[in-house]
Design a protein around this motif. Structure first.
Motif, PDB file in Angstrom:
ATOM      1  N   ILE A  26       0.839  -1.201   0.000  1.00 49.99           N
ATOM      2  CA  ILE A  26       0.000   0.000   0.000  1.00 49.99           C
ATOM      3  C   ILE A  26       0.872   1.249   0.000  1.00 49.99           C
ATOM      4  O   ILE A  26       0.620   2.203  -0.752  1.00 49.99           O
ATOM      5  CB  ILE A  26      -0.945   0.008   1.215  1.00 49.99           C
ATOM      6  CG1 ILE A  26      -1.930  -1.163   1.145  1.00 49.99           C
ATOM      7  CG2 ILE A  26      -1.720   1.330   1.276  1.00 49.99           C
ATOM      8  CD1 ILE A  26      -2.732  -1.368   2.422  1.00 49.99           C
ATOM      9  N   LEU A  27       1.900   1.272   0.819  1.00 51.06           N
ATOM     10  CA  LEU A  27       2.768   2.441   0.896  1.00 51.06           C
ATOM     11  C   LEU A  27       3.469   2.710  -0.431  1.00 51.06           C
ATOM     12  O   LEU A  27       3.482   3.840  -0.924  1.00 51.06           O
ATOM     13  CB  LEU A  27       3.810   2.250   2.000  1.00 51.06           C
ATOM     14  CG  LEU A  27       3.341   2.462   3.437  1.00 51.06           C
ATOM     15  CD1 LEU A  27       4.394   1.973   4.414  1.00 51.06           C
ATOM     16  CD2 LEU A  27       3.015   3.934   3.692  1.00 51.06           C
ATOM     17  N   LEU A  28       4.050   1.673  -1.015  1.00 50.99           N
ATOM     18  CA  LEU A  28       4.812   1.862  -2.249  1.00 50.99           C
ATOM     19  C   LEU A  28       3.915   2.248  -3.423  1.00 50.99           C
ATOM     20  O   LEU A  28       4.322   2.998  -4.312  1.00 50.99           O
ATOM     21  CB  LEU A  28       5.596   0.594  -2.577  1.00 50.99           C
ATOM     22  CG  LEU A  28       6.736   0.261  -1.607  1.00 50.99           C
ATOM     23  CD1 LEU A  28       7.347  -1.083  -1.958  1.00 50.99           C
ATOM     24  CD2 LEU A  28       7.800   1.345  -1.614  1.00 50.99           C
ATOM     25  N   ASN A  29       2.697   1.743  -3.413  1.00 55.61           N
ATOM     26  CA  ASN A  29       1.783   2.040  -4.517  1.00 55.61           C
ATOM     27  C   ASN A  29       1.161   3.426  -4.419  1.00 55.61           C
ATOM     28  O   ASN A  29       0.774   4.001  -5.441  1.00 55.61           O
ATOM     29  CB  ASN A  29       0.662   1.000  -4.567  1.00 55.61           C
ATOM     30  CG  ASN A  29       1.126  -0.318  -5.124  1.00 55.61           C
ATOM     31  OD1 ASN A  29       2.143  -0.398  -5.809  1.00 55.61           O
ATOM     32  ND2 ASN A  29       0.382  -1.378  -4.831  1.00 55.61           N
ATOM     33  N   ASN A  30       1.068   3.956  -3.213  1.00 51.41           N
ATOM     34  CA  ASN A  30       0.242   5.152  -3.023  1.00 51.41           C
ATOM     35  C   ASN A  30       0.962   6.384  -2.497  1.00 51.41           C
ATOM     36  O   ASN A  30       0.377   7.473  -2.517  1.00 51.41           O
ATOM     37  CB  ASN A  30      -0.925   4.824  -2.081  1.00 51.41           C
ATOM     38  CG  ASN A  30      -1.882   3.816  -2.677  1.00 51.41           C
ATOM     39  OD1 ASN A  30      -2.682   4.147  -3.541  1.00 51.41           O
ATOM     40  ND2 ASN A  30      -1.791   2.573  -2.224  1.00 51.41           N
ATOM     41  N   TYR A  31       2.213   6.245  -2.030  1.00 48.49           N
ATOM     42  CA  TYR A  31       2.871   7.390  -1.400  1.00 48.49           C
ATOM     43  C   TYR A  31       4.239   7.679  -2.015  1.00 48.49           C
ATOM     44  O   TYR A  31       4.967   6.769  -2.423  1.00 48.49           O
ATOM     45  CB  TYR A  31       3.007   7.159   0.109  1.00 48.49           C
ATOM     46  CG  TYR A  31       1.675   7.209   0.816  1.00 48.49           C
ATOM     47  CD1 TYR A  31       1.150   8.418   1.265  1.00 48.49           C
ATOM     48  CD2 TYR A  31       0.923   6.054   0.999  1.00 48.49           C
ATOM     49  CE1 TYR A  31      -0.090   8.475   1.889  1.00 48.49           C
ATOM     50  CE2 TYR A  31      -0.322   6.105   1.622  1.00 48.49           C
ATOM     51  CZ  TYR A  31      -0.820   7.317   2.062  1.00 48.49           C
ATOM     52  OH  TYR A  31      -2.040   7.377   2.662  1.00 48.49           O
ATOM     53  N   GLU A  32       4.561   8.959  -2.038  1.00 45.04           N
ATOM     54  CA  GLU A  32       5.838   9.415  -2.585  1.00 45.04           C
ATOM     55  C   GLU A  32       6.957   9.260  -1.553  1.00 45.04           C
ATOM     56  O   GLU A  32       6.734   9.351  -0.349  1.00 45.04           O
ATOM     57  CB  GLU A  32       5.740  10.906  -2.968  1.00 45.04           C
ATOM     58  CG  GLU A  32       4.640  11.243  -3.962  1.00 45.04           C
ATOM     59  CD  GLU A  32       5.054  10.967  -5.400  1.00 45.04           C
ATOM     60  OE1 GLU A  32       6.168  10.427  -5.598  1.00 45.04           O
ATOM     61  OE2 GLU A  32       4.275  11.301  -6.310  1.00 45.04           O
ATOM     62  N   ASN A  33       8.170   9.048  -2.076  1.00 43.70           N
ATOM     63  CA  ASN A  33       9.397   9.096  -1.263  1.00 43.70           C
ATOM     64  C   ASN A  33       9.353   8.162  -0.061  1.00 43.70           C
ATOM     65  O   ASN A  33       9.723   8.543   1.063  1.00 43.70           O
ATOM     66  CB  ASN A  33       9.652  10.536  -0.794  1.00 43.70           C
ATOM     67  CG  ASN A  33       9.788  11.504  -1.952  1.00 43.70           C
ATOM     68  OD1 ASN A  33      10.432  11.201  -2.947  1.00 43.70           O
ATOM     69  ND2 ASN A  33       9.153  12.667  -1.824  1.00 43.70           N
ATOM     70  N   VAL A  34       8.905   6.940  -0.292  1.00 44.73           N
ATOM     71  CA  VAL A  34       8.906   5.917   0.751  1.00 44.73           C
ATOM     72  C   VAL A  34       9.857   4.798   0.331  1.00 44.73           C
ATOM     73  O   VAL A  34       9.736   4.248  -0.765  1.00 44.73           O
ATOM     74  CB  VAL A  34       7.497   5.338   0.981  1.00 44.73           C
ATOM     75  CG1 VAL A  34       7.557   4.197   1.992  1.00 44.73           C
ATOM     76  CG2 VAL A  34       6.546   6.423   1.465  1.00 44.73           C
ATOM     77  N   ARG A  80       0.649  11.611  -0.935  1.00 45.30           N
ATOM     78  CA  ARG A  80       0.123  10.606  -1.848  1.00 45.30           C
ATOM     79  C   ARG A  80       0.608  10.864  -3.270  1.00 45.30           C
ATOM     80  O   ARG A  80       0.818  12.005  -3.688  1.00 45.30           O
ATOM     81  CB  ARG A  80      -1.411  10.607  -1.837  1.00 45.30           C
ATOM     82  CG  ARG A  80      -2.007  10.096  -0.534  1.00 45.30           C
ATOM     83  CD  ARG A  80      -3.521   9.923  -0.670  1.00 45.30           C
ATOM     84  NE  ARG A  80      -3.833   8.878  -1.620  1.00 45.30           N
ATOM     85  CZ  ARG A  80      -3.985   7.588  -1.306  1.00 45.30           C
ATOM     86  NH1 ARG A  80      -3.830   7.200  -0.058  1.00 45.30           N
ATOM     87  NH2 ARG A  80      -4.276   6.701  -2.227  1.00 45.30           N
ATOM     88  N   LYS A  81       0.782   9.788  -4.026  1.00 50.52           N
ATOM     89  CA  LYS A  81       1.102   9.906  -5.441  1.00 50.52           C
ATOM     90  C   LYS A  81      -0.119  10.440  -6.188  1.00 50.52           C
ATOM     91  O   LYS A  81      -1.254  10.199  -5.775  1.00 50.52           O
ATOM     92  CB  LYS A  81       1.486   8.545  -6.018  1.00 50.52           C
ATOM     93  CG  LYS A  81       2.795   7.983  -5.470  1.00 50.52           C
ATOM     94  CD  LYS A  81       3.098   6.628  -6.073  1.00 50.52           C
ATOM     95  CE  LYS A  81       4.429   6.098  -5.570  1.00 50.52           C
ATOM     96  NZ  LYS A  81       4.734   4.760  -6.139  1.00 50.52           N
ATOM     97  N   PRO A  82       0.094  11.157  -7.271  1.00 50.69           N
ATOM     98  CA  PRO A  82      -1.043  11.643  -8.060  1.00 50.69           C
ATOM     99  C   PRO A  82      -1.889  10.480  -8.566  1.00 50.69           C
ATOM    100  O   PRO A  82      -1.355   9.456  -8.996  1.00 50.69           O
ATOM    101  CB  PRO A  82      -0.380  12.391  -9.227  1.00 50.69           C
ATOM    102  CG  PRO A  82       0.997  12.684  -8.756  1.00 50.69           C
ATOM    103  CD  PRO A  82       1.388  11.578  -7.834  1.00 50.69           C
ATOM    104  N   ASP A 141      -6.795   6.741 -15.511  1.00 47.14           N
ATOM    105  CA  ASP A 141      -6.751   5.936 -16.722  1.00 47.14           C
ATOM    106  C   ASP A 141      -6.188   4.543 -16.486  1.00 47.14           C
ATOM    107  O   ASP A 141      -6.262   3.681 -17.362  1.00 47.14           O
ATOM    108  CB  ASP A 141      -5.895   6.638 -17.790  1.00 47.14           C
ATOM    109  CG  ASP A 141      -6.551   7.916 -18.295  1.00 47.14           C
ATOM    110  OD1 ASP A 141      -7.787   7.987 -18.254  1.00 47.14           O
ATOM    111  OD2 ASP A 141      -5.819   8.834 -18.698  1.00 47.14           O
ATOM    112  N   VAL A 142      -5.570   4.323 -15.316  1.00 45.08           N
ATOM    113  CA  VAL A 142      -4.963   3.032 -15.020  1.00 45.08           C
ATOM    114  C   VAL A 142      -5.951   2.144 -14.281  1.00 45.08           C
ATOM    115  O   VAL A 142      -6.643   2.590 -13.380  1.00 45.08           O
ATOM    116  CB  VAL A 142      -3.687   3.221 -14.164  1.00 45.08           C
ATOM    117  CG1 VAL A 142      -3.097   1.867 -13.772  1.00 45.08           C
ATOM    118  CG2 VAL A 142      -2.659   4.042 -14.922  1.00 45.08           C
TER     119      VAL A 142
END
Length: 278
Positions: free
Chosen positions: A37-45, A182-184, A188-189
């Motif tokens: 969840i962290l790697l998919n959704n958050y920046e700089n982790v 959070r990542k943008p 579309d994905v």
């Protein structure tokens, strides 16, 4: 943020046991979900784990590894046991720390978010002299996610959706504690759960029939790769990877260990996995 994730026990050390469950497996499942969840959704982790499979790792190896790596935070995932009579969630920081320490403040955020969603009795915020809390050079926390030998708690542990929710609770707390961004979103994905890719349509249909018999809606989809037609047993498509991960675990719990997720954008495959030859 450099997070050291520590699924407690492992290998020859099963941890607590009860109701057909082993603590080491529950700990690893939750920790892997937290990392995903962290790697998919958050920046700089950045994430490092004490183990990613069923391996034996000593307590000293865990803290030495985290200290050498230079982690910003040490999070140890556990569940509990006590003669089948105790139940609920609790967490720990090192007993030598004050309630106003940075470690305590980080724990406050995570405790609040986990107990908000985990459907467990709240046993409170506690302190102890556990090795991983005492010997880690960075702020550290250990969570006890229910009692594996208690009927109510263990019934929750057997549910993939609950494990995902508990992982999300930890992530929510970490995001607040460390002000994670959070990542943008990319609408579309979308994410497809593939429960097998076959050259034979008959084999794909057999896989789909099996999944449907287990209550997992699926169908046969075709794709052409390098000029060859493959038949996929697809068990859903989702707009968020988190939801796809929940379905993936349901498929794997049904016995399809080689299931995987692909992400697609405007009909272009972005991530692909190994195909089977039968």
């Amino acid at each position: 943020m450099r997070l050291y994730l520590d699924p407690g026990h492992g290998g020859t050390d099963s941890g607590a046991t009860g109701n057909g469950l082993l603590e080491k497996n529950i700990n690893l499942d939750i920790a892997l979900r937290i990392g995903t969840i962290l790697l998919n959704n958050y920046e700089n982790v950045n994430i490092r784990m004490s183990r990613t499979g069923d391996t034996t790792v000593s307590l000293q190896q865990r803290t030495n590894d985290a200290n050498t790596w230079g982690a910003d935070y040490f999070l140890s995932i556990h569940c509990n046991a006590f003669n089948g009579t105790a139940y609920g969630y609790e967490d720990f920081i090192y007993s030598g720390l004050s309630d106003s320490s940075p470690t305590a403040r980080y724990r406050d955020s995570i405790h609040t978010e986990v107990t908000r969603v985990n459907q467990l009795y709240n046993r409170g915020k506690k302190k102890d002299n556990f090795h991983v809390l005492r010997e880690s050079n960075m702020p550290a926390m250990l969570t006890e996610n229910g009692f594996i030998d208690h009927t109510h708690d263990s019934n929750l542990m057997k549910q993939s959706s609950w494990l995902q929710t508990v992982a999300q609770g930890h992530v929510n707390g970490l995001a607040i504690a460390f002000n994670l961004q959070r990542k943008p979103d990319d609408s579309d994905v979308f994410y497809k759960v593939i429960a097998g890719s076959f050259k034979s349509r008959e084999n794909a249909e057999e896989r789909v029939a099996f999944l449907n018999s287990r209550g997992i809606d699926s169908f046969v989809a075709t794709v052409t790769i390098s000029g060859e037609v493959w038949y996929r047993a697809q068990a859903g498509a989702f707009s968020t990877r988190q939801n796809a991960e929940v379905r993936l675990n349901e498929v794997k719990n049904a016995g399809i260990e080689d299931a995987y997720i692909i992400s697609e954008q405007q009909s272009t495959v972005l991530v692909e996995s190994t195909l089977m030859e039968d």
